[in-house]
Design an enzyme around this catalytic site. Structure first.
Site, PDB file in Angstrom:
ATOM      1  N   LEU A   1       0.813  -1.206   0.000  1.00  0.00           N
ATOM      2  CA  LEU A   1       0.000   0.000   0.000  1.00  0.00           C
ATOM      3  C   LEU A   1       0.851   1.263   0.000  1.00  0.00           C
ATOM      4  O   LEU A   1       0.399   2.319  -0.423  1.00  0.00           O
ATOM      5  CB  LEU A   1      -0.918   0.012   1.228  1.00  0.00           C
ATOM      6  CG  LEU A   1      -1.894  -1.160   1.363  1.00  0.00           C
ATOM      7  CD1 LEU A   1      -2.655  -1.061   2.669  1.00  0.00           C
ATOM      8  CD2 LEU A   1      -2.854  -1.190   0.183  1.00  0.00           C
ATOM      9  N   GLY A   2       2.086   1.149   0.494  1.00  0.00           N
ATOM     10  CA  GLY A   2       2.952   2.321   0.559  1.00  0.00           C
ATOM     11  C   GLY A   2       4.302   1.953   1.126  1.00  0.00           C
ATOM     12  O   GLY A   2       4.521   0.831   1.591  1.00  0.00           O
TER      13      GLY A   2
ATOM     14  N   GLY B   1       7.994   3.831   3.116  1.00  0.00           N
ATOM     15  CA  GLY B   1       8.601   5.002   3.723  1.00  0.00           C
ATOM     16  C   GLY B   1      10.062   4.765   4.003  1.00  0.00           C
ATOM     17  O   GLY B   1      10.657   3.786   3.528  1.00  0.00           O
ATOM     18  N   GLN B   2      10.641   5.660   4.789  1.00  0.00           N
ATOM     19  CA  GLN B   2      12.068   5.606   5.078  1.00  0.00           C
ATOM     20  C   GLN B   2      12.449   4.343   5.845  1.00  0.00           C
ATOM     21  O   GLN B   2      13.522   3.783   5.659  1.00  0.00           O
ATOM     22  CB  GLN B   2      12.458   6.850   5.889  1.00  0.00           C
ATOM     23  CG  GLN B   2      13.941   6.941   6.246  1.00  0.00           C
ATOM     24  CD  GLN B   2      14.255   8.195   7.038  1.00  0.00           C
ATOM     25  OE1 GLN B   2      13.380   9.004   7.303  1.00  0.00           O
ATOM     26  NE2 GLN B   2      15.515   8.355   7.413  1.00  0.00           N
ATOM     27  N   PHE B   3      11.537   3.874   6.718  1.00  0.00           N
ATOM     28  CA  PHE B   3      11.893   2.782   7.609  1.00  0.00           C
ATOM     29  C   PHE B   3      11.221   1.455   7.266  1.00  0.00           C
ATOM     30  O   PHE B   3      11.556   0.437   7.854  1.00  0.00           O
ATOM     31  CB  PHE B   3      11.547   3.147   9.053  1.00  0.00           C
ATOM     32  CG  PHE B   3      12.257   4.377   9.526  1.00  0.00           C
ATOM     33  CD1 PHE B   3      13.635   4.386   9.657  1.00  0.00           C
ATOM     34  CD2 PHE B   3      11.549   5.530   9.819  1.00  0.00           C
ATOM     35  CE1 PHE B   3      14.304   5.520  10.087  1.00  0.00           C
ATOM     36  CE2 PHE B   3      12.212   6.662  10.255  1.00  0.00           C
ATOM     37  CZ  PHE B   3      13.596   6.659  10.377  1.00  0.00           C
ATOM     38  N   GLY B   4      10.283   1.449   6.345  1.00  0.00           N
ATOM     39  CA  GLY B   4       9.616   0.191   6.041  1.00  0.00           C
ATOM     40  C   GLY B   4       8.507   0.358   5.033  1.00  0.00           C
ATOM     41  O   GLY B   4       8.407   1.381   4.339  1.00  0.00           O
ATOM     42  N   GLU B   5       7.656  -0.668   4.951  1.00  0.00           N
ATOM     43  CA  GLU B   5       6.576  -0.688   3.976  1.00  0.00           C
ATOM     44  C   GLU B   5       5.270  -1.038   4.681  1.00  0.00           C
ATOM     45  O   GLU B   5       5.267  -1.592   5.778  1.00  0.00           O
ATOM     46  CB  GLU B   5       6.880  -1.714   2.880  1.00  0.00           C
ATOM     47  CG  GLU B   5       8.161  -1.408   2.116  1.00  0.00           C
ATOM     48  CD  GLU B   5       8.571  -2.531   1.184  1.00  0.00           C
ATOM     49  OE1 GLU B   5       9.037  -2.233   0.071  1.00  0.00           O
ATOM     50  OE2 GLU B   5       8.424  -3.713   1.587  1.00  0.00           O
ATOM     51  N   VAL B   6       4.158  -0.726   4.015  1.00  0.00           N
ATOM     52  CA  VAL B   6       2.838  -1.070   4.531  1.00  0.00           C
ATOM     53  C   VAL B   6       2.135  -1.937   3.494  1.00  0.00           C
ATOM     54  O   VAL B   6       2.095  -1.588   2.304  1.00  0.00           O
ATOM     55  CB  VAL B   6       1.994   0.185   4.829  1.00  0.00           C
ATOM     56  CG1 VAL B   6       0.617  -0.217   5.357  1.00  0.00           C
ATOM     57  CG2 VAL B   6       2.703   1.088   5.831  1.00  0.00           C
TER      58      VAL B   6
ATOM     59  N   ASP C   1       2.052  15.110  14.113  1.00  0.00           N
ATOM     60  CA  ASP C   1       2.094  15.043  12.651  1.00  0.00           C
ATOM     61  C   ASP C   1       0.679  14.896  12.112  1.00  0.00           C
ATOM     62  O   ASP C   1       0.403  14.043  11.274  1.00  0.00           O
ATOM     63  CB  ASP C   1       2.969  13.878  12.184  1.00  0.00           C
ATOM     64  CG  ASP C   1       3.367  14.002  10.713  1.00  0.00           C
ATOM     65  OD1 ASP C   1       3.151  15.085  10.131  1.00  0.00           O
ATOM     66  OD2 ASP C   1       3.878  13.023  10.147  1.00  0.00           O
TER      67      ASP C   1
ATOM     68  N   ARG D   1      -2.942  13.204   5.300  1.00  0.00           N
ATOM     69  CA  ARG D   1      -2.244  11.979   4.893  1.00  0.00           C
ATOM     70  C   ARG D   1      -2.158  10.978   6.043  1.00  0.00           C
ATOM     71  O   ARG D   1      -1.907   9.790   5.814  1.00  0.00           O
ATOM     72  CB  ARG D   1      -0.829  12.323   4.402  1.00  0.00           C
ATOM     73  CG  ARG D   1       0.035  12.968   5.474  1.00  0.00           C
ATOM     74  CD  ARG D   1       1.417  13.365   4.980  1.00  0.00           C
ATOM     75  NE  ARG D   1       2.095  14.140   6.017  1.00  0.00           N
ATOM     76  CZ  ARG D   1       1.957  15.443   6.194  1.00  0.00           C
ATOM     77  NH1 ARG D   1       1.181  16.127   5.370  1.00  0.00           N
ATOM     78  NH2 ARG D   1       2.586  16.071   7.164  1.00  0.00           N
ATOM     79  N   ASN D   2      -2.336  11.443   7.283  1.00  0.00           N
ATOM     80  CA  ASN D   2      -2.259  10.577   8.451  1.00  0.00           C
ATOM     81  C   ASN D   2      -3.628  10.311   9.070  1.00  0.00           C
ATOM     82  O   ASN D   2      -3.730   9.956  10.243  1.00  0.00           O
ATOM     83  CB  ASN D   2      -1.312  11.165   9.490  1.00  0.00           C
ATOM     84  CG  ASN D   2       0.139  11.084   9.032  1.00  0.00           C
ATOM     85  OD1 ASN D   2       0.504  10.182   8.281  1.00  0.00           O
ATOM     86  ND2 ASN D   2       0.948  12.030   9.460  1.00  0.00           N
TER      87      ASN D   2
ATOM     88  N   ASP E   1      -0.958   6.862  12.355  1.00  0.00           N
ATOM     89  CA  ASP E   1       0.459   7.221  12.416  1.00  0.00           C
ATOM     90  C   ASP E   1       0.838   7.835  13.754  1.00  0.00           C
ATOM     91  O   ASP E   1       1.053   9.041  13.878  1.00  0.00           O
ATOM     92  CB  ASP E   1       0.849   8.163  11.285  1.00  0.00           C
ATOM     93  CG  ASP E   1       2.368   8.174  11.064  1.00  0.00           C
ATOM     94  OD1 ASP E   1       3.082   7.723  11.979  1.00  0.00           O
ATOM     95  OD2 ASP E   1       2.817   8.607   9.999  1.00  0.00           O
TER      96      ASP E   1
END
Length: 499
Positions: free
Chosen positions: A238-239, A241-246, A352, A356-357, A370
């Protein structure tokens, strides 16, 4: 509205405002972020707490949660400790510990952290906010024996209750129906005046149930979050980021879930799992729900409920006014304030908050997500790692210039989020760079009222963007202000809903 039953619970309007208080590509490096101690939250007089239990003289109370003393006059206790109130002063009571870490000591306790021994909230089998799926996971824990059970709110029928019972490794669910006179029944052949009477009866007799109710949940079952990795199937990404995936996934071949993964070596697993630890503590209908974790091997997984329509930002951008009307958009904002009012009450800040969150499910259900940056507001300092970015266009001026983050900076961010909702996911401060925003905000610049936006709604945004954090409303106030929209004459907005 598409689903009128989804409107957040309306709170009473507060008398006064007594609570002072990275996922975006456009960011600016941040050297250090300081979370300012909310001094008002540390003073009992300024804390907003839920309604206190009904006074019952001479009753012993049981602690529902852990509490650590904030001042020398407070009394620390753990969940399950027994206390005796000696003097009741509004939301704070002066009490004596009977059992536990403060036995025979006296001090102030928050009244909403305890319940009379006789109250339903004190019952070990009463879990009103637990969903069917979570109930099954809790009951099938190896720690529980045949006949373990709990009573919870029914998901499919508002106002009804469900009895979930463990029977030979499987969980069976029964509707508990209410009589007009206030009684309860599982079978029409027998009714009971109270839930305790019902439980006591079925603990002695099966009387039509699959098994006698012989055991409540084992101690710490509620915190039994670890599941087998083999029970998960990852379907599509689904997406990232810097530290991982969803990923979208399936749990136990039947439950759709979202799975957040941690890339090996990108960060300390303890920091990653902090998000899950926060989600365990924060439970609300407008916050994304944690289902489970996989931590015994890498990559580490955090498993949460799946929201069918993804982020609110994407949802708004795809719709562009094709079906959403102003009343739908305001309902979305009200749902967000409901979740944030809960965080506010629990003394957490999000840090944050943006479209988007926020995630969207069927019938325009919105939930705040998030919590990776969430912090207790009375923590002293949070040092951001080198290179950490923050979303300039959503960040309050005092956070940009002084690195001060409080619940009131979240309120500023909500004003930006409300702008996003009205403008169908458009980038805030259109045609302005991050640098221009940073330079213009201290000079008093604010985004003008969007085209066709009701003045009532823009006034709410403007209140969120007050220079002084103390002048900004609480999320509780924002919630009832948005809900008040539905009591207004909507005829003047019939031709001003779309862009």
């Amino acid at each position: 509205l598409g689903c009128p039953g989804l409107r957040p619970y309306r709170r009473n309007k507060p008398v006064s405002e007594s609570n002072p208080a990275n996922n975006t590509s456009s960011g600016t490096e941040k050297r250090d972020i300081k979370v300012i101690v909310n001094e008002g939250a540390a003073k009992r007089a300024n804390m907003t707490l839920p309604p206190t239990p009904v006074e019952k003289p001479g009753y012993v109370y049981v602690a529902l949660y852990d509490y650590t003393a904030r001042t020398e006059h407070d009394l620390s206790f753990n969940a399950g400790d027994k206390l005796e109130p000696l003097r009741k002063e509004e939301d704070w009571w002066y009490a004596r510990g009977i059992t536990g870490i403060s036995a025979n000591k006296e001090g102030y306790i928050p009244a909403n952290y305890v319940a009379p021994i006789e109250s339903l909230d004190a019952e070990p089998w009463y879990f009103p906010e637990t969903k069917r799926l979570e109930a099954e996971k809790m009951l099938t824990s190896q720690k529980n024996k045949n006949g373990a059970f709990l009573i919870r709110n029914c998901e499919s029928q508002q106002g009804e209750l469900s009895l979930s019972v463990l029977d030979n490794g499987k969980v069976k669910h029964y509707k508990i129906r209410k009589l007009e006179n206030g009684g309860y029944f599982v079978s029409k052949t027998r009714s009971f005046f109270t839930l305790r009477d019902l439980v006591e009866h079925y603990s002695r007799n099966e009387d039509g149930l699959c098994v006698c109710l012989t055991h409540g949940l084992s101690y710490n079952t509620v915190d039994h979050w670890e599941i087998s990795r083999s029970s998960l199937k990852l379907l599509k990404k689904l997406g990232a980021g810097q530290f991982g995936e969803v990923f979208e996934g399936i749990w136990n071949d039947r439950t759709a879930v979202a799975v957040k993964t941690l890339k090996t070596g990108t960060m300390d697993p303890k920091d990653f799992l902090r998000e899950a630890q926060i989600m365990k503590k924060l439970r609300h209908a407008r916050l994304i729900q944690l289902y489970a974790v996989c931590t015994t091997e890498e990559p580490i997984y955090i498993i949460t409920e799946l929201m069918s329509h993804g982020s609110l930002q994407e949802y708004l951008q795809k719709d562009k006014g094709a079906s959403l009307q102003m009343s739908d958009q305001i309902e979305m904002g009200a749902q967000v304030t409901s979740g944030m009012a809960y965080l506010e009450l629990q003394n957490y800040i999000h840090r944050d908050l943006a479209a988007r969150n926020v995630l969207v499910g069927d019938n325009n259900v919105c939930k705040v997500a998030d919590f990776g940056l969430a912090r207790m507001e009375n923590e002293n300092v949070y040092e951001a790692k080198e290179g950490t970015k923050f979303p300039v266009k959503w960040t309050a001026p005092e956070a940009i210039h002084e690195n001060k983050f409080t619940i009131k900076s979240d309120v500023w961010s909500f004003g930006i989020l409300l702008y996003e909702i009205v403008m169908f996911g458009q980038m805030p401060y259109p045609n302005m760079t991050n640098f221009q925003v940073v330079q213009q905000l201290p000079k008093g610049y604010r985004m003008p009222c969007p085209l066709n936006c009701p003045k009532y709604l823009y006034d709410i945004m403007s209140e969120c963007w007050k220079d002084s954090p103390a002048d900004r409303p609480t999320f509780e106030t924002l919630q009832w202000k948005l809900e008040d929209f539905f009591d207004m004459d909507l005829s003047s907005y019939d031709d001003a809903n779309r862009y």
